[in-house]
Design an enzyme around this catalytic site. Structure first.
Site, short mmCIF file in Angstrom:
data_model
loop_
_atom_site.label_atom_id
_atom_site.label_comp_id
_atom_site.label_asym_id
_atom_site.label_seq_id
_atom_site.Cartn_x
_atom_site.Cartn_y
_atom_site.Cartn_z
N ARG A 28 -10.74 9.89 1.99
CA ARG A 28 -10.60 10.52 3.32
C ARG A 28 -11.76 11.49 3.55
O ARG A 28 -12.21 11.66 4.68
CB ARG A 28 -9.23 11.19 3.44
CG ARG A 28 -8.12 10.14 3.49
CD ARG A 28 -6.72 10.73 3.60
NE ARG A 28 -5.71 9.68 3.37
CZ ARG A 28 -4.43 9.92 3.14
NH1 ARG A 28 -3.98 11.16 3.13
NH2 ARG A 28 -3.60 8.92 2.94
N TYR A 67 -15.27 0.86 -6.61
CA TYR A 67 -16.54 1.55 -6.36
C TYR A 67 -17.47 1.39 -7.56
O TYR A 67 -18.65 1.69 -7.47
CB TYR A 67 -16.28 3.03 -6.06
CG TYR A 67 -15.37 3.20 -4.87
CD1 TYR A 67 -15.87 3.07 -3.58
CD2 TYR A 67 -13.99 3.42 -5.03
CE1 TYR A 67 -15.03 3.17 -2.47
CE2 TYR A 67 -13.15 3.53 -3.94
CZ TYR A 67 -13.67 3.40 -2.66
OH TYR A 67 -12.84 3.49 -1.58
N LYS A 115 1.27 10.05 5.66
CA LYS A 115 1.38 8.65 6.10
C LYS A 115 2.66 7.99 5.58
O LYS A 115 2.75 6.77 5.51
CB LYS A 115 0.13 7.88 5.64
CG LYS A 115 -1.18 8.44 6.24
CD LYS A 115 -2.38 7.52 6.03
CE LYS A 115 -3.63 8.04 6.74
NZ LYS A 115 -4.78 7.11 6.65
N LYS A 169 0.85 -1.19 0.00
CA LYS A 169 0.00 0.00 0.00
C LYS A 169 0.89 1.24 0.00
O LYS A 169 1.73 1.41 0.89
CB LYS A 169 -0.90 -0.01 1.24
CG LYS A 169 -1.77 1.24 1.33
CD LYS A 169 -2.77 1.16 2.47
CE LYS A 169 -3.58 2.43 2.57
NZ LYS A 169 -4.57 2.38 3.65
N LYS A 207 -2.22 -1.48 -3.81
CA LYS A 207 -3.07 -0.29 -3.71
C LYS A 207 -2.22 0.97 -3.78
O LYS A 207 -1.22 1.02 -3.08
CB LYS A 207 -3.82 -0.36 -2.37
CG LYS A 207 -4.73 0.80 -2.10
CD LYS A 207 -5.30 0.69 -0.71
CE LYS A 207 -6.10 1.94 -0.43
NZ LYS A 207 -6.53 2.01 0.94
N SER A 253 -10.28 5.61 -4.50
CA SER A 253 -11.23 6.71 -4.66
C SER A 253 -10.80 7.73 -5.70
O SER A 253 -11.63 8.20 -6.49
CB SER A 253 -11.43 7.39 -3.30
OG SER A 253 -10.19 7.84 -2.77
C1 PBG Z 1 -7.12 3.75 5.63
C2 PBG Z 1 -7.60 3.43 4.26
C3 PBG Z 1 -7.48 4.29 3.18
C4 PBG Z 1 -8.10 3.68 2.09
C5 PBG Z 1 -8.58 2.43 2.53
N1 PBG Z 1 -8.25 2.28 3.87
C6 PBG Z 1 -6.93 5.67 3.10
C7 PBG Z 1 -5.63 5.98 3.65
O1 PBG Z 1 -4.73 5.13 3.78
O2 PBG Z 1 -5.47 7.15 4.01
C8 PBG Z 1 -8.20 4.31 0.74
C9 PBG Z 1 -9.25 3.84 -0.17
C10 PBG Z 1 -9.55 4.74 -1.31
O3 PBG Z 1 -8.89 5.78 -1.53
O4 PBG Z 1 -10.48 4.40 -2.06
N2 PBG Z 1 -6.76 2.75 6.45
#
Ligand code: PBG
Length: 331
Positions: free
Chosen positions: A210, A319, A223, A200, A254, A280
């Protein structure tokens, strides 16, 4: 590979008609390839649009059960829950994360009561419950690893207790897969699967998510001390290998489209069930361009999803799941 010289070889013969194209197609896409991520909020009878993700809703628990029924009737095998937690429940110790009656656990129970056949996936990470928006505890400005893992174990056990079939640790702490697997086995949840967010990346493509879970305002800093550097690829393979040896049943890359090279390397190296998360921001870009009439939204949606299959993925968190499934089913 042997290729006859032209005109013996004319590649256009294999593209001449729909019938022939159907016959020689290398990859396929079906609703069974999808995990549908959905956002849960409190209340009843509510479907509230997420502005930065046109077509995506935050649903109350009763409406989530309806969504699960719809998903099942479309042939989508799994639904993944993300809670939009009331800001008053966000704390520094994140205790709401392992509350047996939190939003995610209530939604899991409601889905399992309504459609026991569908697989419920839940998210393990502290960010929806953390006052500072991080996936782990923050101590003196640092995201601490080992104390976070202990909390993630409590969170995962409460999710398994509520009936989750697949647990998705998205936190990127070290050692969490081994700790979660041992705890699940110890508590008699030996059939609960772990789909590790193994590779990730610290990505700008998570922005709309978010917003959807109400974490944007809360997040202090970035992060990058736990999510991966987008410049790295070998590291992704080491992480996937580490998580598989700790007991991950399935692994995820991801974001999705910008990281198809990682999907292909992971699938080729390990052959494990491999998933990509079309996140997203990827969804929002396609929807925004389609709404402006700049691209054909349906075509680009299906093309983007097929790209994951071509890159070796067994499935996609998207989605688009219900919209794509309807088209694939000819509905
Ligand atoms: C957080 C989490 C995130 C997503 C899934 N779980 C965002 C992040 O790491 O800040 C992102 C999913 C998306 O953007 O569709 N644990």
């Amino acid at each position: 590979m042997t290729i006859a010289p032209y005109p013996a070889a004319r590649f256009r013969r294999a593209r001449r008609s729909a019938a022939i194209r159907d016959l020689v197609r290398e990859n396929s896409l079906s609703p069974a390839d999808f995990i549908w991520p959905v956002f849960v909020r409190d209340g009843e009878g509510i479907e509230e649009p997420v502005p930065s993700m046109p077509g995506v809703m935050r649903r109350s628990v009763d409406r989530i059960a309806d969504a699960a029924r719809e998903a099942h009737s479309l042939g989508i095998p799994a639904i993944c829950l993300f809670p939009y937690t009331d800001p008053s429940l966000k704390t520094e110790n994140c205790a709401e994360a392992w509350n047996p009656d939190n939003l995610s656990n209530r939604a899991t129970r409601a889905i399992k009561a309504a459609v026991p056949e569908i697989a419920v996936m839940t998210d393990v990470a502290l960010d929806p419950y953390n006052i500072n928006g991080h996936d782990g505890f923050v101590v003196d400005g640092e995201i601490v690893n080992d104390a976070t893992v202990e909390a993630l174990v409590k969170q995962a056990l409460s999710q398994a207790e509520a009936g989750a079939d697949i647990i998705g640790p998205s936190d990127m702490m070290d050692g969490r897969i081994g700790a979660l697997r041992a705890a699940l086995e110890g508590a008699g949840h030996s059939n609960v699967m772990l789909l590790s967010y193994a590779a990730k990346y610290a990505s700008g493509f998570y922005g709309p998510f978010r917003d959807a879970v109400g974490a944007s305002g809360a997040l202090k800093g970035d992060k990058k001390s736990y999510q991966m550097d987008p410049a790295n690829s070998d590291e992704a393979l080491r992480l996937v290998e580490r998580d598989l040896t700790e007991g991950a049943d399935m692994v995820m890359v991801k974001p999705g489209l910008p990281y198809l090279d990682i999907c292909r390397r992971v699938k080729d190296a390990f052959g494990a069930p491999t998933f990509a998360y079309q996140v997203s921001g990827e969804y929002a870009m396609i929807q925004a361009a389609a709404q402006n009439g700049w691209i054909d939204g349906e075509k680009v949606m299906l093309e983007s999803l097929m790209a994951f299959k071509r890159a070796g993925c067994d499935g996609i968190l998207t989605y688009f799941a219900p919209a794509a499934a309807r088209i694939l089913n000819g509905q």
